[in-house]
Motif scaffolding. Sequence first.
Motif, short mmCIF file in Angstrom:
data_model
loop_
_atom_site.label_atom_id
_atom_site.label_comp_id
_atom_site.label_asym_id
_atom_site.label_seq_id
_atom_site.Cartn_x
_atom_site.Cartn_y
_atom_site.Cartn_z
N GLU A 145 -7.26 11.71 -8.37
CA GLU A 145 -7.43 11.68 -7.05
C GLU A 145 -7.76 10.47 -6.19
OE1 GLU A 145 -9.72 14.59 -3.57
OE2 GLU A 145 -10.33 14.60 -5.85
N ASP A 198 -5.52 15.46 0.15
CA ASP A 198 -4.17 16.24 0.33
C ASP A 198 -2.94 15.35 0.00
OD1 ASP A 198 -4.46 14.24 2.43
OD2 ASP A 198 -3.96 15.85 4.05
N ARG A 199 -3.11 14.57 -0.80
CA ARG A 199 -2.17 13.54 -1.28
C ARG A 199 -0.90 14.47 -1.78
NH1 ARG A 199 0.47 8.74 -1.34
NH2 ARG A 199 1.01 8.03 -3.35
N LYS A 259 0.56 16.87 -0.60
CA LYS A 259 1.50 17.02 0.46
C LYS A 259 2.68 16.19 0.68
CE LYS A 259 -1.47 19.24 3.99
NZ LYS A 259 -1.97 19.05 5.34
N VAL A 317 -5.57 18.71 -5.91
CA VAL A 317 -5.17 19.44 -4.52
C VAL A 317 -6.53 19.74 -4.21
CG1 VAL A 317 -3.69 21.12 -3.47
CG2 VAL A 317 -2.83 20.16 -5.70
N ASP A 318 -7.08 18.85 -3.26
CA ASP A 318 -8.57 19.16 -3.12
C ASP A 318 -8.65 19.46 -1.53
OD1 ASP A 318 -11.35 18.96 -3.33
OD2 ASP A 318 -11.57 16.82 -3.68
N TYR A 319 -8.07 20.63 -1.14
CA TYR A 319 -8.13 20.99 0.27
C TYR A 319 -7.56 22.58 0.32
CZ TYR A 319 -3.09 20.44 0.70
OH TYR A 319 -1.58 20.62 0.70
N ASP A 320 -7.64 23.11 1.16
CA ASP A 320 -7.35 24.59 1.30
C ASP A 320 -5.85 24.45 1.68
OD1 ASP A 320 -7.49 27.27 1.51
OD2 ASP A 320 -8.37 27.44 3.64
N ALA A 321 -5.20 24.28 0.54
CA ALA A 321 -3.72 24.24 0.63
C ALA A 321 -3.21 25.89 0.95
CB ALA A 321 -3.12 23.80 -0.68
N ASP A 377 2.51 24.80 1.95
CA ASP A 377 2.60 23.53 0.93
C ASP A 377 2.75 23.53 -0.20
OD1 ASP A 377 1.22 22.36 3.41
OD2 ASP A 377 -0.75 23.09 2.54
N ILE A 394 3.51 20.68 -3.44
CA ILE A 394 2.72 20.72 -4.48
C ILE A 394 3.20 20.53 -5.61
CG2 ILE A 394 0.68 21.66 -5.57
CD1 ILE A 394 -0.35 22.57 -2.72
N ALA A 425 -7.55 22.56 -8.28
CA ALA A 425 -6.83 23.47 -6.95
C ALA A 425 -7.75 24.61 -6.66
CB ALA A 425 -5.66 23.58 -6.98
#
Length: 248
Positions: free
Chosen positions: A65, A69-70, A72, A104-108, A112, A116, A136
Amino acid sequence: MATTPTPGIDCATPLTASAAKQIAAAGYKFAARYLVPATYTWKRLTLTEAQGITAAGMQIISVFETTADRAKGGAASGQADGAAALKEAQAIAQTAGSAIYFAVDYDAQPADYNAIEAYLKAAASQITGYEAGVYASYAVIEEMYKRGACKHFWQTYAWSQGKQSSHANVYQYKNGASVAGVSVDLNRSYGGEGWWNTEEGAITMSKDDAEKIIRFLSAAWFAAADDASRNEFNRLANEVRKAAGIPV
């Protein structure tokens, strides 16, 4: 998957050999650490650290990581990150066949998911000799499992509305705990984690002893009454070969 969860931690702080021993003594069986380029020295897993974690009796889970949000960025980002992860894995002698998780360290959101999926599949295409996983939320784990985007699944409780995926090999259930003076997140694993240690593949038996054991196993193979037994004797012989550094 395992019915009894295995406790473990993840952290951004590099672990000293002393800290690893204290974490293991507290009952934790694995440590998830960041497999990232040298520009991220503050959280980067090194060979020395991996050896210390192994010496403490814990397994290692590798996670890549750089930014939250990489993913995306889709296939292009996945290709670049997979190549970077492979370079790091080889540099620290990560065991072939183990997993590299991509975060995937966000509220996808559903919008998205295509990006992903493309990110994970592109990353997987670059990590020759390793298997790809994803870290995730519940919804992303469920969707990426359905799409066959990767082979291993590490779910965080964050953004998951209290749900836990039955596909999760690892489940992160608490952030910001302190163990041995290190800020860590707490996890449970359920099998199929893809973890590794620096002693895997090491020669732990002489070739002569291995060949003697294999002769006994060979005799048992010929005496076996069914295919299942023969397959098991063959598997055991291969494990002995690995322990002695004999090609399988």
